[in-house]
Design a protein around this motif. Structure first.
Motif, mmCIF file in Angstrom:
data_model
loop_
_atom_site.group_PDB
_atom_site.id
_atom_site.type_symbol
_atom_site.label_atom_id
_atom_site.label_comp_id
_atom_site.label_asym_id
_atom_site.label_seq_id
_atom_site.Cartn_x
_atom_site.Cartn_y
_atom_site.Cartn_z
ATOM 1 N N HIS A 1 -24.048 -38.274 31.192
ATOM 2 C CA HIS A 1 -23.825 -38.146 29.764
ATOM 3 C C HIS A 1 -24.026 -39.504 29.117
ATOM 4 O O HIS A 1 -23.373 -40.478 29.466
ATOM 5 N N THR B 1 -17.452 -29.573 26.418
ATOM 6 C CA THR B 1 -17.940 -28.886 27.611
ATOM 7 C C THR B 1 -17.880 -29.817 28.814
ATOM 8 O O THR B 1 -17.454 -29.431 29.906
ATOM 9 N N ASP C 1 -20.544 -30.715 22.873
ATOM 10 C CA ASP C 1 -21.085 -31.183 24.156
ATOM 11 C C ASP C 1 -20.024 -31.923 24.954
ATOM 12 O O ASP C 1 -19.862 -31.716 26.151
ATOM 13 N N GLU C 2 -19.346 -32.781 24.245
ATOM 14 C CA GLU C 2 -18.326 -33.586 24.920
ATOM 15 C C GLU C 2 -17.219 -32.699 25.478
ATOM 16 O O GLU C 2 -16.739 -32.914 26.582
ATOM 17 N N THR D 1 -23.853 -34.623 36.378
ATOM 18 C CA THR D 1 -24.171 -34.727 34.964
ATOM 19 C C THR D 1 -24.202 -36.190 34.569
ATOM 20 O O THR D 1 -23.336 -36.959 34.976
#
Lengths: 327, 182, 906
Positions: free
Chosen positions: C444, C478, C475-476, C442
């Motif tokens: 971010h 998750t 989001d953060e 991921t």
């Protein structure tokens, strides 16, 4: 003073002149003869027959850069090459050139020569040490070992002569050969003396202290210019000295063979002395041209295991005979 | 004991024979040629003065590969590679210190392009040692020297001006990398 | 361990490695091409053929490839019996090889040459035609000569599989195979230089080196340390005729292994630069005419300043030089020559490393990690070698899968096939996309402050005693949950961060995560990138003093000594101007001319890393000693020698050791100035070094005494004990029959293991007794009008010295402003427009999708914009009468979201 007698100025000047000129010419003679032995011509460019070659060599050596390595011990580096020509020249003081020709008539003449020869060892030793160079050191060590060893048999080998001549005085030794040269009774003494003398002067085949195949140039590796020249000249004076000692001790000195006197005694003496000396010089050069260099261990073991017994045996037998004759 | 003495006698005898033999050489004909009064014959493959040659097309043969320099036992060759705009290598400078050179010919042996060659000229003495340092312009000749036909770049795979890929001897034209045909 | 019998000799070998590797570890020669210690086996070249016997009675045996064989306990092998096959194999390999060796840069250090000789093939019997290939232009770093290829596939396996390159590959089929880029152009990977070392022959060669080429044996080399970034890769610079010719990798299993980045390899051109300071200069007033002065005069003038001057140290000068300056001016007057923000951050790094229960990660640790969190650091651009190691770490999942199936882990191709695109988790939280995105699980995009908050949240989730953060977005949250789950499952987690974003909270967050993962003896790996070669060394010398550069600039001092530093890169230009203007006397010691030097009253020429010896402390607190490669041309001297009146470097190092707490270990760094082996020291020159009596004969035919080196145990000559014996220092690998860098295995205790003689460097930081304590989770969010600024680093261009190397210059770009396209639209900017940055002039704009709206990336250290002059928020407007500057080359920017800028550059 200006007459030919032992110790007169004229005599001294004559001896010094002859020895120095002869030593210088020897350089040319040797190279020329080596050339002939090798089917070459040798130096023949400088002057007639290349006679001035030595002069040219000296000129070259003097004008060359006189280099003292920064790592060397300066004082002993400079002194070392001076020793050998000086002591060699001093040796000539007691050589009887001819009746009435000579520098002095010393009753321990033979011992004087040995004393001087002993000092000569310092030249190579100091040179090797002062250079502060591995090869020079090796050369210096070899020179010291070789010269000290061979001086022993050299001394013993001529004791036979001393017994027969009943004196250390060189003139008396010559005169003692009136009835027959010592080569006959002292043949083994002669052989030992000849070989030891070669070793003592570091001449071929015993030039191991220089041994360029192994240690560059031995004790004089770091020397150049006239300092090297002095080592070089010293060696030739040494060869000349040996070539004169041999006739004096074993071949009747100035005395003519088979009574072939020519002219006045001085003239005849000088003539025969130079003929005998010249013959040995040629012989030494021939030895250089012909014989191979032994290993250092061979040199040493040959000295101590062959020469020493031989010379002792010679002394023993000579002494026994002389004693049995009741002299 | 006796055999030992006999052996010693034999040794001494051989030494005496040697002395006599060498002495006899004194009276033989001398081999010396009295140069410069008489000029000696110099063999073509004599190892004398070193030259740099050109290939048959007149270009410098030296490709500055440094093999001569590394073969030199006295390390007296120094050079620097550079190349022209088409990728041909040549020396920017090529220096031989002849005051060190021992004329062993290893450089010629090592040279893969026949550029460096030794010639029969041996009269190279100088009064000033500095004059014994030779640069490329002193050594480069306008000819092929001993080997007339060899042109390294006609054999090598590298492309240079006037010779592209696949144009050297024994080469196929360049492969088409976009083709999968056998 | 297994006992095997090779040609009658019995060896104890490790059955987990392949037979080839183990045979080489026993120092037995066995030819090979395609196997590489860092890349495993694929068994394609058929060179390491060996006969394996079934049992003691078996006389025939069967032929196997050693690199694809597991050593069997008690088995009997024969290398000799397969010699015929190997000779045939090499003969067919050589069929198309051109007659190029004299004009090939690889000649003399060519693995193919070595193996051909070793296999006994000397004469080409085949007289058919040779295949030829056209070459490609591959950029300023790497030359291409495809004719020489032997199809070992090492380039592809390195460039694509190992270094993650995407623009290169094998093309065509059967014996037409071609290795190159799909379209002609510069290689994109920042590790392309290693191709020259990986390629066993001369297909890929060092182009920079080729421009001033020298054979390997002609290079004077020394063990050195790269000065281009904080990783401290070990390098081996080579010198010839007084100029630095090239840099190659020097193996150190704990720092850089077999590879270095292109900045380190090609970024040393500045050593030969015409902008070098080569003489001492002096002038009375600021605008007077400088006059050249003697070195002794200059030294006296410098010494006279000692009482009253302040000193400004440098993170790119050696530990010794900084220490010497500190001693000269006194610790109270000694100031760190780093920006004030960096000062705090570096102190924090030291604090974390010494007082937190973390394992400071070297590249081995990084490569062994199986779950990685990168907080904010663009590792590729700030500490490139770590990025290459991170790329390897994601393969650990594949290796674990293989281990379950009882696959040996050297089966490179098989493991890649097995893993496909399954990777160990790698998380990147960064304000913009980075080069590592393609291997990340991921990515971010978040500002530095947000990244720190995420970090604190992870730490809190792992260990609820850690301080918590509130107000995380969905989001953060998750992301945090995902990371926490992976970290918990990991065998060996790793946290990577660094100082580059100038955000203290980021380091705290990284430290908290690592602390939270610490569990008794097993500690979490932590790697914190630092900006320069000796950043940590400088800060260690500060010993907690608060003498920042800002304090120096505001001190009102009348005299100053600046050590290897361009202050304009460290502080706002206005502050530096007023400081320099207020000085009566400014002394500058530096290697290259720069803006600070122009204001100096006294300039002293300092030696670069290649001309001086010293110590650098890298990002792990590892001190590494580098030996000068060639003597500096007088009056150039190493800074340490200027400042101490010629003290030996090792003496200064001993003083440093005495003055630093725990510094005694520094005395183990070198064998000591008096060390010798049988009376000999170690040579810098190869025993085949050529041209010794001719290289300076054009100046004078009289050869001078060899230059002496009093720093360290190496000679500037070929005299001494070569490294194969007991030289204790290892510069250039060479072994009989092994002229190429593949000879390295002869110097390793085992293949890939530590070197027998070289120093790994010493770790100065000891945190063995650290306990779990937490940093506060306070994050100050920048507020204000305009765009919030974050720094962007460039591998090629951001570092002061390397950017002045010609080859790096070609790969660098002029300054720009990186913007989100949405923001650009608001400002009315098109991709080819220029943008006016507050008061700082106009620069081109670069549109990047990955940048958050409202933030701008400002490059550090590039021509045209000084990051130090930026405020936290800047206003932007469209530049009028815009023309792109000459140096603007958007294609050179190393990012992964490059699709956005394609076709839009210029």
């Amino acid at each position: 003073m200006f007459t030919f007698e032992v110790g007169s100025l004229l005599s001294i000047a004559f001896v010094l002149g002859v020895v120095l000129v002869a030593a210088a010419m020897l350089i040319w003679v040797e190279r020329r003869l080596l050339g002939f032995f090798n089917e070459r011509l040798g130096p023949n460019r400088v002057g007639p027959f290349g006679l001035l070659q030595s002069l040219a060599d000296v000129g070259k050596l003097i004008t060359k850069e006189d280099w003292i390595p920064p790592f060397a011990d300066k004082a002993s580096f400079v002194i070392a090459p001076l020793i050998i020509p000086i002591v060699m020249l001093l040796s000539f003081a007691v050589i009887p050139f001819a009746p009435d020709v000579g520098v002095m008539d010393l009753n321990i003449g033979l011992l004087w020569i040995f004393a001087m020869a002993g000092l000569a060892a310092y030249s190579a030793m100091l040179g090797g040490l002062a250079s502060n160079n591995k090869f020079a050191l090796l050369g210096g060590l070899r020179a010291a070992g070789q010269m000290i060893s061979y001086e022993v048999f050299m001394g013993i080998s001529i004791l036979g002569v001393v017994i027969l001549g009943d004196s250390f005085n060189m003139r008396e030794i010559v005169l003692a050969q009136e009835d027959g040269w010592f080569i006959i009774p002292q043949f083994f003494g002669f052989v030992v003396f000849l070989i030891a003398g070669l070793a003592e002067t570091k001449r071929w085949p015993f030039d191991l202290p220089e041994g360029e195949a192994e240690i560059i140039s031995g004790f004089n590796t770091e020397y150049s210019g006239m300092k090297f020249g002095l080592f070089f000249v010293g060696e030739y004076i040494g060869m000349l000295l040996l070539s004169m000692l041999l006739p004096v001790l074993f071949f009747g000195g100035w005395m003519a063979p088979f009574g072939l006197d020519i002219g006045p005694p001085i003239f005849s003496g000088l003539f025969w002395m130079s003929v005998k000396t010249g013959a040995f010089v040629v012989f030494f050069i021939l030895v250089r041209a012909a014989l191979a260099r032994p290993r250092y261990d061979q040199l040493m073991s040959y000295g101590w295991l062959v020469m020493l017994p031989l010379s002792l045996l010679n002394l023993l037998i000579t002494g026994a005979i002389v004693l049995s004759q009741g002299a | 004991m006796l055999s030992a003495i006999g052996k010693q006698v034999h040794v001494i005898w051989t030494q005496i024979v040697t002395l006599a033999l060498v002495f006899s050489h004194m009276f033989r004909k001398k081999d010396t040629v009295e140069y410069p009064d008489v000029m000696p014959y110099m063999f073509p493959r004599w190892r004398g003065r070193i030259i740099l040659t050109r290939d048959p097309d007149g270009e410098e043969r030296c490709v500055a590969c440094n093999l001569c320099a590394v073969a030199c036992p006295v390390d007296c060759i120094a050079l620097q590679k550079t190349e022209d705009e088409n990728g041909r290598w040549y020396p920017e400078f090529f220096r031989i210190n002849f005051s060190r050179c021992i004329m062993c010919g290893f450089c010629e042996e090592a040279c893969p392009t026949h550029a460096i060659q030794l010639t029969p000229d041996f009269e190279m003495a100088e009064y000033v040692r500095q004059d014994m340092v030779w640069e490329k312009e002193h050594m480069l000749i306008n000819g092929t020297g001993k080997y007339h036909d060899y042109n390294f770049y006609k054999v090598a795979g590298k492309s240079i001006g006037g010779k592209g890929k696949g144009e050297a001897r024994n080469e196929l034209p360049p492969v088409d990398r976009r083709s999968l045909l056998p | 361990m297994a006992k095997i019998n090779v040609d009658g000799k019995v060896f104890e070998v490790d059955p987990n490695n392949n037979l080839l590797q183990e045979i080489l570890s026993q120092q037995v020669d066995l030819p090979y091409f395609c196997w590489h210690p860092a890349m495993g086996s694929v068994g394609s070249c058929r060179q390491c053929a060996i006969i394996e016997y079934a049992n003691d009675e078996d006389q025939r045996g069967r032929q196997v490839m050693a690199c694809m064989t597991v050593p069997r306990e008690g088995a009997r092998y024969s290398i000799e019996k397969a010699a015929g096959f190997r000779a045939q194999a090499i003969e067919s390999i050589m069929i198309n090889h051109p007659h190029d060796c004299p004009v090939c840069e690889e000649g003399g250090e060519c693995h193919l040459q070595d193996m051909t000789v070793m296999s006994g093939h000397t004469y080409r019997r085949y007289d058919g035609m040779k295949k030829t290939h056209n070459n490609q232009y591959l950029g300023p770093f790497i030359g291409h000569e495809m004719n020489r290829c032997i199809t070992c596939y090492r380039c592809v396996r390195y460039y694509n599989d190992y270094a993650g390159g995407t623009d290169f590959g094998p093309q065509a089929s059967h014996d037409n195979t071609y290795f190159g880029r799909f379209q002609e152009g510069p290689l994109e990977s920042e590790f392309s230089g290693n191709l020259a070392e990986v390629c066993p022959t001369g297909v890929f060669t060092d182009k920079v080196f080729s421009k001033h080429y020298s054979r390997k044996w002609d290079l004077q080399t020394s063990p050195s340390v790269c000065a281009a970034c904080g990783v401290g890769c070990n390098i081996n610079p080579g010198e010839r005729y007084g100029t630095l010719r090239r840099v190659v990798n020097r193996f150190n299993d704990e720092v850089n292994g077999y590879f270095i980045c292109d900045k380190g390899r090609f970024g040393t051109g500045y050593v030969n630069s015409s902008e070098r300071i080569t003489v001492c200069m002096s002038r009375d007033t600021h605008d007077g005419r400088p006059v050249q002065i003697e070195a002794d005069t200059a030294r006296a003038q410098l010494k006279a300043m000692a009482g009253s001057a302040i000193g400004i140290g440098s993170p790119r000068a050696s530990l010794e030089a900084n220490f010497a300056l500190r001693e000269l001016v006194g610790a109270d007057n000694f100031h760190a020559g780093v920006s004030d923000a960096e000062f705090g951050l570096l102190n924090q790094v030291l604090d974390i490393y010494s007082n937190r229960p973390v394992n400071i990660a070297n590249i081995r640790d990084i490569e062994n990690s199986d779950c990685i969190v990168i907080l904010g650091e663009d590792v590729t651009n700030t500490a490139a070698r770590l990025a290459l190691a991170l790329r390897q770490s994601v393969r650990n999942l594949g290796k674990e899968m293989a281990a379950k199936l009882k696959f040996p882990n050297w089966q490179d191709a098989a493991i890649r096939q097995l893993a496909m695109d399954r990777k160990s988790p790698l998380y990147i939280v960064s304000p913009h996309s980075t080069r590592l995105d393609d291997v990340a699980k991921t990515v971010h995009i978040a500002s530095a402050a947000d990244a720190a908050r995420i970090g604190f949240a992870i730490a809190n989730a792992l260990d609820n005693s850690a301080p918590a953060v509130s107000d995380l977005s969905v989001d953060e949250k998750t992301l945090v949950d995902q990371i926490v789950a992976d970290l918990k499952a990991a065998r060996q987690p790793l946290v990577v961060s660094g100082t580059s974003l100038l955000e203290p909270a980021l380091l705290n967050a990284a430290a908290n995560i690592a602390t939270a993962l610490a569990n008794g003896e097993s500690r979490c790996n932590l790697a914190l990138a630092v900006p320069e070669a000796n950043s940590l060394g400088l800060m260690m010398l500060m010993q907690g003093s608060g003498n920042t550069l800002g304090k120096a600039l505001g001190s009102g001092s009348k005299q100053a000594i600046v050590l290897e530093n361009d202050l304009y890169r460290r502080a706002p230009a206005r502050a530096v101007d007023s400081f320099l203007g207020g000085l009566d006397k400014l002394a500058v010691l530096d290697t290259l001319q720069n803006r600070t030097g122009e204001a100096a009253n006294l300039v002293l020429p300092a030696g670069t890393f290649a001309e001086s010896s010293g110590t650098f402390v890298n990002y792990e607190g590892r001190a590494q000693y580098f030996y000068s490669t060639f003597p500096a041309k007088a009056p150039i001297l190493s800074s340490a020698k200027w400042l101490t009146e010629g003290k030996k470097t090792e003496e200064i190092l001993a003083e440093v050791a005495a003055s630093l707490p725990g510094g005694a270990i520094l005395n183990k760094l070198t064998p000591g100035a008096d060390f010798n082996f049988a009376g000999m020291r170690a040579p810098r020159q190869h025993h085949r070094y050529s041209g010794r009596t001719a290289m300076r004969a054009n100046i004078s035919v009289h050869e001078p005494k060899q230059e002496q080196d009093e720093d360290g145990i190496m000679n500037y000559s070929m005299e001494g004990v070569p490294p194969l014996k007991d030289a204790t220092v290892f510069s250039s690998p060479w072994a009989p029959g092994w002229n190429s860098n593949q000879s390295l295995f002869k110097f390793e205790t085992k293949v890939g293991g530590p070197l027998k003689q070289a120093s790994h460097g010493v770790r100065l930081l000891d945190n063995s007794g650290a306990a779990n304590t937490w940093y506060d989770a306070t994050v100050t969010k920048a507020s204000g009008d305009g765009f919030s600024v974050f720094p962007v680093y460039h591998l090629f261009g951001s570092e002061e010295l390397t950017s002045r190397s010609p080859a790096i210059g070609e790969k660098a770009t002029a300054a720009y402003v990186a913007l989100n396209p949405a923001d650009a639209d608001k400002l009315g900017l098109a991709a080819s427009d220029g943008v006016q940055v507050q008061h700082n002039g106009a620069v081109p704009v670069l549109l990047r999708n990955s940048i958050q709206p409202g933030t701008v990336g400002i490059p550090v250290g590039l021509d045209g914009l000084n990051f130090q002059d930026m405020t936290a928020n800047v206003s932007l407007e469209k530049a009028r009468d815009w023309q792109s500057p000459k140096g603007w080359r958007a294609a050179n920017i190393i990012v992964s979201d490059r699709s956005m800028k394609k076709g839009e550059a210029n």
